[in-house]
Scaffold this motif. Structure first.
Motif, PDB file in Angstrom:
ATOM      1  N   GLN A 134     -11.318  13.389  -2.801  1.00  0.00           N
ATOM      2  CA  GLN A 134     -10.336  12.807  -2.206  1.00  0.00           C
ATOM      3  C   GLN A 134     -10.185  12.941  -0.717  1.00  0.00           C
ATOM      4  O   GLN A 134     -10.119  12.193  -0.138  1.00  0.00           O
ATOM      5  N   HIS A 135     -10.966  14.107  -0.498  1.00  0.00           N
ATOM      6  CA  HIS A 135     -11.269  14.240   1.032  1.00  0.00           C
ATOM      7  C   HIS A 135     -12.024  13.163   1.861  1.00  0.00           C
ATOM      8  O   HIS A 135     -11.555  12.733   2.777  1.00  0.00           O
ATOM      9  N   ARG A 136     -13.085  12.757   1.156  1.00  0.00           N
ATOM     10  CA  ARG A 136     -13.810  11.883   1.568  1.00  0.00           C
ATOM     11  C   ARG A 136     -13.074  10.328   1.761  1.00  0.00           C
ATOM     12  O   ARG A 136     -13.164   9.456   2.759  1.00  0.00           O
ATOM     13  N   ARG A 137     -12.386   9.938   0.802  1.00  0.00           N
ATOM     14  CA  ARG A 137     -11.509   8.889   0.658  1.00  0.00           C
ATOM     15  C   ARG A 137     -10.493   8.848   1.662  1.00  0.00           C
ATOM     16  O   ARG A 137     -10.226   7.781   2.520  1.00  0.00           O
ATOM     17  N   VAL A 138      -9.954   9.883   1.932  1.00  0.00           N
ATOM     18  CA  VAL A 138      -8.828   9.869   3.291  1.00  0.00           C
ATOM     19  C   VAL A 138      -9.688  10.123   4.468  1.00  0.00           C
ATOM     20  O   VAL A 138      -9.007   9.137   5.422  1.00  0.00           O
ATOM     21  N   GLU A 139     -10.691  10.388   4.651  1.00  0.00           N
ATOM     22  CA  GLU A 139     -11.433  10.373   5.740  1.00  0.00           C
ATOM     23  C   GLU A 139     -11.745   9.020   6.094  1.00  0.00           C
ATOM     24  O   GLU A 139     -11.695   8.352   7.247  1.00  0.00           O
ATOM     25  N   HIS A 140     -12.375   7.961   4.935  1.00  0.00           N
ATOM     26  CA  HIS A 140     -12.697   6.813   5.441  1.00  0.00           C
ATOM     27  C   HIS A 140     -11.416   5.941   5.763  1.00  0.00           C
ATOM     28  O   HIS A 140     -11.606   4.973   6.439  1.00  0.00           O
ATOM     29  N   ALA A 141     -10.322   6.325   4.864  1.00  0.00           N
ATOM     30  CA  ALA A 141      -9.011   5.657   5.372  1.00  0.00           C
ATOM     31  C   ALA A 141      -8.420   5.785   6.742  1.00  0.00           C
ATOM     32  O   ALA A 141      -8.193   4.820   7.282  1.00  0.00           O
ATOM     33  N   LEU A 142      -8.717   6.973   7.153  1.00  0.00           N
ATOM     34  CA  LEU A 142      -8.331   7.338   8.628  1.00  0.00           C
ATOM     35  C   LEU A 142      -9.311   6.664   9.621  1.00  0.00           C
ATOM     36  O   LEU A 142      -8.957   6.018  10.665  1.00  0.00           O
ATOM     37  N   ASP A 143     -10.732   6.653   9.405  1.00  0.00           N
ATOM     38  CA  ASP A 143     -11.560   5.952   9.883  1.00  0.00           C
ATOM     39  C   ASP A 143     -11.313   4.245  10.134  1.00  0.00           C
ATOM     40  O   ASP A 143     -11.368   3.783  11.275  1.00  0.00           O
ATOM     41  N   ALA A 144     -10.747   3.775   8.970  1.00  0.00           N
ATOM     42  CA  ALA A 144     -10.602   2.275   9.079  1.00  0.00           C
ATOM     43  C   ALA A 144      -9.425   2.136   9.889  1.00  0.00           C
ATOM     44  O   ALA A 144      -9.433   1.110  10.677  1.00  0.00           O
ATOM     45  N   LEU A 145      -8.431   2.719   9.735  1.00  0.00           N
ATOM     46  CA  LEU A 145      -7.280   2.796  10.620  1.00  0.00           C
ATOM     47  C   LEU A 145      -7.640   2.713  12.030  1.00  0.00           C
ATOM     48  O   LEU A 145      -6.843   2.128  12.741  1.00  0.00           O
ATOM     49  N   GLY A 146      -8.386   3.855  12.526  1.00  0.00           N
ATOM     50  CA  GLY A 146      -8.863   4.022  13.876  1.00  0.00           C
ATOM     51  C   GLY A 146      -9.212   2.874  14.357  1.00  0.00           C
ATOM     52  O   GLY A 146      -9.251   2.569  15.778  1.00  0.00           O
ATOM     53  N   ARG A 147     -10.151   2.243  13.649  1.00  0.00           N
ATOM     54  CA  ARG A 147     -10.792   1.297  14.125  1.00  0.00           C
ATOM     55  C   ARG A 147     -10.136  -0.186  13.943  1.00  0.00           C
ATOM     56  O   ARG A 147     -10.682  -1.296  14.365  1.00  0.00           O
ATOM     57  N   GLY A 148      -8.954  -0.198  13.482  1.00  0.00           N
ATOM     58  CA  GLY A 148      -8.030  -1.312  13.363  1.00  0.00           C
ATOM     59  C   GLY A 148      -8.650  -2.307  11.964  1.00  0.00           C
ATOM     60  O   GLY A 148      -8.135  -3.315  11.983  1.00  0.00           O
ATOM     61  N   ALA A 149      -9.240  -1.829  11.294  1.00  0.00           N
ATOM     62  CA  ALA A 149     -10.089  -2.412  10.077  1.00  0.00           C
ATOM     63  C   ALA A 149      -9.122  -2.265   8.913  1.00  0.00           C
ATOM     64  O   ALA A 149      -8.768  -1.098   8.443  1.00  0.00           O
ATOM     65  N   HIS A 150      -8.680  -3.218   8.488  1.00  0.00           N
ATOM     66  CA  HIS A 150      -7.842  -3.343   7.125  1.00  0.00           C
ATOM     67  C   HIS A 150      -8.120  -4.717   6.357  1.00  0.00           C
ATOM     68  O   HIS A 150      -8.537  -5.812   6.892  1.00  0.00           O
ATOM     69  N   LEU A 151      -7.843  -4.507   4.998  1.00  0.00           N
ATOM     70  CA  LEU A 151      -7.789  -5.934   4.242  1.00  0.00           C
ATOM     71  C   LEU A 151      -6.566  -6.062   3.834  1.00  0.00           C
ATOM     72  O   LEU A 151      -5.648  -5.473   3.658  1.00  0.00           O
ATOM     73  N   PRO A 152      -5.981  -7.501   4.151  1.00  0.00           N
ATOM     74  CA  PRO A 152      -4.558  -7.800   3.770  1.00  0.00           C
ATOM     75  C   PRO A 152      -4.419  -7.836   2.232  1.00  0.00           C
ATOM     76  O   PRO A 152      -5.360  -8.106   1.470  1.00  0.00           O
ATOM     77  N   MET A 153      -3.578  -7.316   1.719  1.00  0.00           N
ATOM     78  CA  MET A 153      -3.137  -7.425   0.132  1.00  0.00           C
ATOM     79  C   MET A 153      -2.867  -8.715  -0.009  1.00  0.00           C
ATOM     80  O   MET A 153      -1.664  -9.380   0.526  1.00  0.00           O
ATOM     81  N   LEU A 154      -3.243  -9.778  -0.895  1.00  0.00           N
ATOM     82  CA  LEU A 154      -3.080 -10.843  -1.006  1.00  0.00           C
ATOM     83  C   LEU A 154      -2.742 -11.074  -2.602  1.00  0.00           C
ATOM     84  O   LEU A 154      -2.929 -10.256  -3.298  1.00  0.00           O
ATOM     85  N   LEU A 155      -1.688 -12.092  -2.743  1.00  0.00           N
ATOM     86  CA  LEU A 155      -1.192 -12.431  -4.379  1.00  0.00           C
ATOM     87  C   LEU A 155      -1.520 -14.099  -4.271  1.00  0.00           C
ATOM     88  O   LEU A 155      -0.702 -14.636  -3.463  1.00  0.00           O
ATOM     89  N   ARG A 156      -2.407 -14.016  -5.089  1.00  0.00           N
ATOM     90  CA  ARG A 156      -2.741 -15.477  -5.206  1.00  0.00           C
ATOM     91  C   ARG A 156      -2.988 -16.279  -3.960  1.00  0.00           C
ATOM     92  O   ARG A 156      -2.586 -17.542  -3.838  1.00  0.00           O
TER      93      ARG A 156
END
Length: 161
Positions: A134-156
């Protein structure tokens, strides 16, 4: 008559979890304590059959924290191998940085009985209160946020609202 192979009609059982990274004004992360898992977790849960992923996340977040958040950006995807539960994927959505009125909603919210704690936790404290995965998952999410990296959630192919 054409019939689909059984693999397509009865895919293997998998879990699909949906969690949200939510920050307060001080940059602390909102975590929950539950009766069914050791350590603190990001708020969220699994989708029901045919439930849209971001709506599953929104439903769990509202139930657990009282917040209704737009969850249209994915910060991390974490594959979990089969152990005690079937294999699964956990998607971590960006829930946003809360304003004072939203923080007050969390403070006053009375979650269901299986949620025993809502706590704001700073990054330096994660290892003390969370299981390692859980700790690693949150760390990676925070790192992605800090880099401005994300995936858009798409529906079809269309961004989810």
């Amino acid at each position: 008559m054409f019939t689909l192979p059984s693999l397509l009609t009865d895919p293997p059982g998998r879990r699909l979890g949906h969690q949200a990274l939510i920050l307060n004004r001080d940059g602390a992360v909102l975590l929950i304590g539950t009766t069914y898992k050791e350590g603190l977790l990001l708020p969220g849960g699994s989708a029901e059959r045919n439930e849209l992923p971001h709506l599953a996340a929104r439903r769990h977040i509202e139930t657990e924290t009282g917040l209704v958040l737009p969850l249209a950006r994915v910060l991390a995807v974490d594959y979990v191998t089969m152990q005690l539960l079937p294999e699964g994927m956990n998607l971590v959505y960006w829930g946003g940085r809360l304003v004072p009125t939203q923080e007050e909603i969390v403070r006053r919210h009375r979650p269901p009985a299986e949620i025993v704690e809502l706590r704001w936790v700073h990054r330096a404290e994660f290892a003390d209160v969370m299981e390692a995965d859980q700790h690693r998952r949150v760390e990676h999410a925070l790192d992605a946020l800090g880099r401005g990296a994300h995936l858009p959630m798409l529906l079809r192919g269309v961004p989810a609202a």
